[in-house]
Design a protein around this motif. Structure first.
Motif, short mmCIF file in Angstrom:
data_model
loop_
_atom_site.label_atom_id
_atom_site.label_comp_id
_atom_site.label_asym_id
_atom_site.label_seq_id
_atom_site.Cartn_x
_atom_site.Cartn_y
_atom_site.Cartn_z
N LEU A 244 3.01 -6.11 -2.77
CA LEU A 244 2.60 -4.71 -2.72
C LEU A 244 3.76 -3.83 -2.24
CD1 LEU A 244 -1.01 -4.89 -1.24
CD2 LEU A 244 -0.37 -4.20 -3.56
N ALA A 245 4.02 -2.76 -2.98
CA ALA A 245 5.05 -1.81 -2.57
C ALA A 245 4.55 -0.99 -1.39
CB ALA A 245 5.40 -0.90 -3.75
N GLU A 246 5.49 -0.50 -0.60
CA GLU A 246 5.16 0.32 0.56
C GLU A 246 5.92 1.63 0.51
OE1 GLU A 246 5.34 -1.48 4.39
OE2 GLU A 246 4.69 -3.45 3.68
N TYR B 232 0.85 -0.63 -6.91
CA TYR B 232 2.27 -0.71 -7.24
C TYR B 232 2.82 -1.98 -6.60
CZ TYR B 232 1.89 4.18 -8.65
OH TYR B 232 1.52 5.35 -9.26
N LEU B 233 3.60 -2.73 -7.38
CA LEU B 233 4.13 -4.00 -6.91
C LEU B 233 5.65 -3.99 -7.02
CD1 LEU B 233 1.64 -6.26 -8.92
CD2 LEU B 233 1.39 -5.54 -6.54
N GLU B 234 6.29 -4.79 -6.16
CA GLU B 234 7.74 -4.91 -6.18
C GLU B 234 8.14 -6.37 -6.06
OE1 GLU B 234 9.26 -0.71 -4.13
OE2 GLU B 234 9.24 -2.56 -2.96
N ASN B 235 9.21 -6.70 -6.79
CA ASN B 235 9.79 -8.04 -6.70
C ASN B 235 11.30 -7.88 -6.84
OD1 ASN B 235 10.15 -10.80 -6.55
ND2 ASN B 235 9.70 -11.14 -8.71
N GLY B 236 12.01 -7.78 -5.71
CA GLY B 236 13.43 -7.46 -5.75
C GLY B 236 13.63 -6.03 -6.22
N LEU C 26 -12.95 -0.58 0.92
CA LEU C 26 -12.17 0.13 1.93
C LEU C 26 -10.90 0.75 1.37
CD1 LEU C 26 -12.53 -2.38 4.91
CD2 LEU C 26 -13.89 -0.34 4.43
N LEU C 27 -10.58 0.45 0.12
CA LEU C 27 -9.39 1.05 -0.47
C LEU C 27 -9.63 2.52 -0.79
CD1 LEU C 27 -8.32 -1.79 -2.95
CD2 LEU C 27 -7.22 -1.18 -0.79
N PRO C 28 -8.58 3.34 -0.77
CA PRO C 28 -8.75 4.75 -1.13
C PRO C 28 -9.17 4.88 -2.59
CG PRO C 28 -6.42 4.19 -0.91
CD PRO C 28 -7.19 3.02 -0.39
N PRO C 29 -10.01 5.86 -2.91
CA PRO C 29 -10.50 6.00 -4.29
C PRO C 29 -9.45 6.54 -5.26
CG PRO C 29 -11.35 7.76 -2.92
CD PRO C 29 -10.64 6.82 -1.99
N LYS C 30 -8.45 7.26 -4.77
CA LYS C 30 -7.46 7.87 -5.64
C LYS C 30 -6.09 7.23 -5.42
CE LYS C 30 -9.78 12.37 -5.86
NZ LYS C 30 -9.63 13.83 -5.65
N PRO C 31 -5.23 7.29 -6.43
CA PRO C 31 -3.87 6.74 -6.27
C PRO C 31 -3.11 7.42 -5.14
CG PRO C 31 -4.34 7.23 -8.57
CD PRO C 31 -5.45 7.83 -7.78
N VAL C 32 -2.34 6.65 -4.42
CA VAL C 32 -1.50 7.21 -3.37
C VAL C 32 -0.34 7.96 -4.01
CG1 VAL C 32 -2.10 5.48 -1.67
CG2 VAL C 32 -0.26 5.02 -3.26
N ALA C 33 0.23 8.89 -3.28
CA ALA C 33 1.34 9.69 -3.80
C ALA C 33 2.57 8.81 -3.97
CB ALA C 33 1.63 10.84 -2.85
N TYR C 34 3.01 8.67 -5.20
CA TYR C 34 4.16 7.81 -5.49
C TYR C 34 4.77 8.25 -6.80
CZ TYR C 34 6.97 3.53 -5.89
OH TYR C 34 8.01 2.63 -6.01
N ASN C 35 6.08 8.38 -6.82
CA ASN C 35 6.77 8.86 -8.02
C ASN C 35 6.98 7.70 -8.98
OD1 ASN C 35 8.17 10.44 -9.85
ND2 ASN C 35 10.12 10.22 -8.77
N TRP C 36 6.07 7.56 -9.95
CA TRP C 36 6.18 6.49 -10.94
C TRP C 36 6.43 7.10 -12.31
CZ3 TRP C 36 7.10 1.50 -11.27
CH2 TRP C 36 6.79 0.83 -12.46
#
Length: 213
Positions: free
Chosen positions: A42-44, A57-61, A1-11
């Motif tokens: 998980l980052a939002e 993409y993950l976040e911790n602080g 059920l996850l999207p096949p392509k990366p979501v738009a995010y400035n990395w």
């Protein structure tokens, strides 16, 4: 059920560390399982969780990470930027370890990029670097640019030196190696000093108790 392509995010991380898993055969679902295990990190963006079929993409602080699978070269890449890069990498690696242990006959190597230049394509085997440190080998050579690289400098980017020292001083049963006479590790200079001091201390104790000459 996850999207096949990366979501738009400035990395576009500038100062980041990278750790890789190179698989002989890439098991299905590694990233999916990692996403489930680390869902609270998980980052939002705009109310959307930043994960897809081959990465997240993950976040911790104030520390961010990207974890991505490359199916055809059979590589999992972890990139991390932020103040707690080492600790967050340790956490992510612990989840990879748990996943790997549940997969029979899985074969992989842990790799870290060479630091001789920003775009160097050479990868060092992480366990090989750990063995070099244990044996007191201070430098290794980059096979791409023929540059000598300090072993400790690479390892310190990935893991704190006190963490590595504590792990080396413990055996598989969790007991210190200095109390296991059957062990015969090749130690670094600092580890040998620790063992020598402890040995001298124990000799004095046993001498006073009448158990040693």
């Amino acid at each position: 059920l996850l999207p096949p392509k990366p979501v738009a995010y400035n990395w576009e991380p500038e100062k980041f560390l990278q750790f890789e898993y190179h698989y002989d055969f890439l098991p299905v679902g590694i990233i999916n399982r990692l996403i489930v295990r680390m869902h609270e990190y998980l980052a939002e963006h705009d109310g959307e969780k930043l994960c897809w079929r081959e990465g997240a993409y993950l976040e911790n602080g104030d520390t961010q990470a990207m974890v991505k699978i490359y199916p055809y070269p059979r590589i999992a890449v972890i990139q991390i930027q932020g103040t707690d890069r080492q600790d967050f990498l340790t956490l992510i690696r612990s989840h990879f370890t748990a996943i790997h242990k549940s997969i029979r006959k899985i074969q992989f190597k842990e790799k870290v990029p060479c630091i001789c230049s920003q775009d160097c394509e050479h990868r060092f085997d992480y366990n090989f670097l750990l063995k070099c440190e244990e044996k007191g080998i201070k430098q290794v050579i980059c096979e791409k640019n023929a540059e000598y690289i300090h072993v400790v400098k690479i390892l310190d980017r990935i893991e704190k030196p006190e963490v590595r020292l504590e792990r080396r001083l413990k055996g598989t049963d969790g007991k210190p190696l200095m109390f296991r006479p059957e062990a015969n590790p090749i130690l670094s200079y600092h580890e040998q000093n620790i063992r020598n001091r402890m040995g001298n201390f124990m000799h004095k104790v046993f001498s006073r108790l009448g158990f040693a000459k």
